[in-house]
Design an enzyme around this catalytic site. Structure first.
Site, short mmCIF file in Angstrom:
data_model
loop_
_atom_site.label_atom_id
_atom_site.label_comp_id
_atom_site.label_asym_id
_atom_site.label_seq_id
_atom_site.Cartn_x
_atom_site.Cartn_y
_atom_site.Cartn_z
N GLY A 1 0.79 -1.23 0.00
CA GLY A 1 0.00 0.00 0.00
C GLY A 1 0.82 1.28 0.00
O GLY A 1 1.80 1.43 -0.73
N ILE A 2 0.42 2.22 0.86
CA ILE A 2 1.03 3.54 0.90
C ILE A 2 2.51 3.44 1.29
O ILE A 2 3.36 4.12 0.71
CB ILE A 2 0.25 4.43 1.90
N ALA B 1 2.90 2.49 9.41
CA ALA B 1 2.24 1.21 9.73
C ALA B 1 0.91 1.46 10.42
O ALA B 1 0.83 2.28 11.34
CB ALA B 1 3.15 0.37 10.63
N TYR C 1 -10.19 3.69 15.58
CA TYR C 1 -9.26 4.13 14.51
C TYR C 1 -9.18 5.66 14.48
O TYR C 1 -8.09 6.24 14.44
CB TYR C 1 -9.77 3.59 13.17
P1 NAP Z 1 -2.36 -1.50 4.15
O1 NAP Z 1 -2.42 -1.62 2.68
O2 NAP Z 1 -3.26 -2.32 4.99
O3 NAP Z 1 -0.84 -1.76 4.61
C1 NAP Z 1 -0.53 -1.66 5.96
C2 NAP Z 1 0.97 -1.78 6.14
O4 NAP Z 1 1.26 -1.66 7.55
C3 NAP Z 1 1.50 -3.12 5.70
O5 NAP Z 1 2.79 -2.97 5.19
C4 NAP Z 1 1.55 -3.92 7.02
O6 NAP Z 1 2.51 -4.93 7.06
C5 NAP Z 1 1.94 -2.82 7.97
N1 NAP Z 1 1.57 -3.15 9.34
C6 NAP Z 1 0.34 -3.36 9.86
N2 NAP Z 1 0.41 -3.62 11.17
C7 NAP Z 1 1.72 -3.58 11.49
C8 NAP Z 1 2.45 -3.78 12.67
N3 NAP Z 1 1.84 -4.08 13.83
N4 NAP Z 1 3.80 -3.66 12.65
C9 NAP Z 1 4.45 -3.38 11.49
N5 NAP Z 1 3.82 -3.16 10.33
C10 NAP Z 1 2.48 -3.28 10.33
O7 NAP Z 1 -2.59 0.00 4.61
P2 NAP Z 1 -2.47 1.37 3.79
O8 NAP Z 1 -3.80 1.65 3.20
O9 NAP Z 1 -1.26 1.35 2.92
O10 NAP Z 1 -2.30 2.38 5.00
C11 NAP Z 1 -1.03 2.90 5.38
C12 NAP Z 1 -1.25 3.99 6.41
O11 NAP Z 1 -2.09 5.01 5.87
C13 NAP Z 1 -1.98 3.49 7.66
O12 NAP Z 1 -1.47 4.14 8.79
C14 NAP Z 1 -3.41 3.91 7.42
O13 NAP Z 1 -4.13 4.07 8.61
C15 NAP Z 1 -3.22 5.22 6.69
N6 NAP Z 1 -4.36 5.59 5.86
C16 NAP Z 1 -4.81 4.79 4.86
C17 NAP Z 1 -5.91 5.19 4.11
C18 NAP Z 1 -6.49 4.37 3.00
O14 NAP Z 1 -7.57 4.72 2.50
N7 NAP Z 1 -5.84 3.31 2.55
C19 NAP Z 1 -6.53 6.42 4.39
C20 NAP Z 1 -6.04 7.20 5.42
C21 NAP Z 1 -4.95 6.79 6.15
P3 NAP Z 1 2.11 -6.49 6.70
O15 NAP Z 1 1.80 -6.46 5.25
O16 NAP Z 1 3.31 -7.27 7.00
O17 NAP Z 1 0.91 -6.80 7.53
#
Ligand code: NAP
Length: 244
Positions: free
Chosen positions: A20-21, A90, A154
């Site tokens: 992801g991001i 993360a 969250y």
């Molecule tokens: P994602 O696709 O679910 O990816 C999450 C990433 O965080 C993965 O690399 C995962 O590793 C890692 N992770 C999760 N729990 C962890 C832990 N306990 N220790 C270490 N690494 C961990 O999420 P994303 O959408 O890219 O989101 C990235 C950030 O942006 C997050 O903080 C999220 O809240 C924020 N965000 C996302 C959105 C959205 O719409 N997607 C919007 C606003 C904010 P594994 O793959 O090994 O599990």
């Protein structure tokens, strides 16, 4: 009085870089010629593939586990030197009525999303303070700004990240370290894999730019903060206009 240091950071740590991001950030910094490392929790295959693609170092560590974080940062520092840019990305999400959230679910949400920022930032700070230079970039969310129904834990964690960012920016400014926050809107990643077609269409309808964002759109905002020496304590929300 201090003189601003204009240099772009060289040694980057992205938490949650396997997908992801975070993966978009790893690619963006690697493309700038930086030494990049990333933490991840479970996705061994994706982490190995991204490491092979970008030359980044992948380290498996749960950001909620303080000892694991400090051990990981020690290893990373031995390999590439002190981290000069930390991207606290993360995160986990969960859709639950507030009345159904268990104490364990509440604690895990706060431990990963907010506690992880605390542990990772404390682990890299001694090196930044020594160098009198650093960039800390925290990932919040529009829900940390506005609150989301059925995502109270969250939203609370993400609002906490904004408070942490502003307070820490004040504390670390005299050390030449900037602390900023990116608060994305809805982005196309596995975090949103459960959204059905109708919900996606409704979100696009609500968004002035009529689309869902891409991970690269967020990496661009992260790179902006990495490059900006006179910007600290700020929240930038790339969100297509869904929150203005
Ligand atoms: P994602 O696709 O679910 O990816 C999450 C990433 O965080 C993965 O690399 C995962 O590793 C890692 N992770 C999760 N729990 C962890 C832990 N306990 N220790 C270490 N690494 C961990 O999420 P994303 O959408 O890219 O989101 C990235 C950030 O942006 C997050 O903080 C999220 O809240 C924020 N965000 C996302 C959105 C959205 O719409 N997607 C919007 C606003 C904010 P594994 O793959 O090994 O599990």
């Amino acid at each position: 009085m201090q003189t601003l240091n204009d240099r772009f950071p060289e040694r980057i740590l992205v938490t949650g870089g396997s997908r992801g991001i975070g993966a978009a950030c790893v690619r963006a910094f690697a493309a700038r010629g930086c030494r990049v490392t990333f933490l991840y929790a479970r996705s061994d295959e994706a982490a190995a593939a991204l490491a092979a693609e970008t030359g980044a170092l992948a380290v498996k560590a749960d950001v909620a586990d303080r000892d694991a974080v400090f051990a990981a940062v020690e290893r990373i520092t031995a390999v590439m030197g002190a981290v000069d840019c930390l991207v606290n990305n993360a995160g986990i999400a969960q859709f639950r009525l507030f009345t159904d959230i268990t104490a364990d679910e509440w604690n895990r949400m706060l431990d990963v999303n907010l506690g992880g920022v605390f542990h990772c930032t404390q682990a890299v700070l001694p090196g930044m303070i020594r160098e009198k230079y650093g960039r800390i970039i925290n990932l919040s969310s529009i829900w940390g700004l506005t609150g989301a129904s059925c995502e109270v834990h969250y939203s609370a964690a993400k609002a906490g990240i904004i408070g942490l960012t502003r307070a820490l920016a004040k504390e670390l400014g005299p050390s030449g370290i900037t602390v900023n926050c990116v608060a994305p809107g809805v982005i196309e990643t596995e975090m949103n894999a459960a959204l059905d077609a109708d919900t996606r269409a409704a979100l696009c309808d609500e968004t002035p730019l009529e689309c869902i964002g891409r991970p690269e759109d967020i990496a661009q905002a992260v790179l902006y903060f990495a490059a900006a020496p006179f910007v600290t304590g700020q929240v930038l929300s790339p969100n297509g206009g869904i929150v203005i």
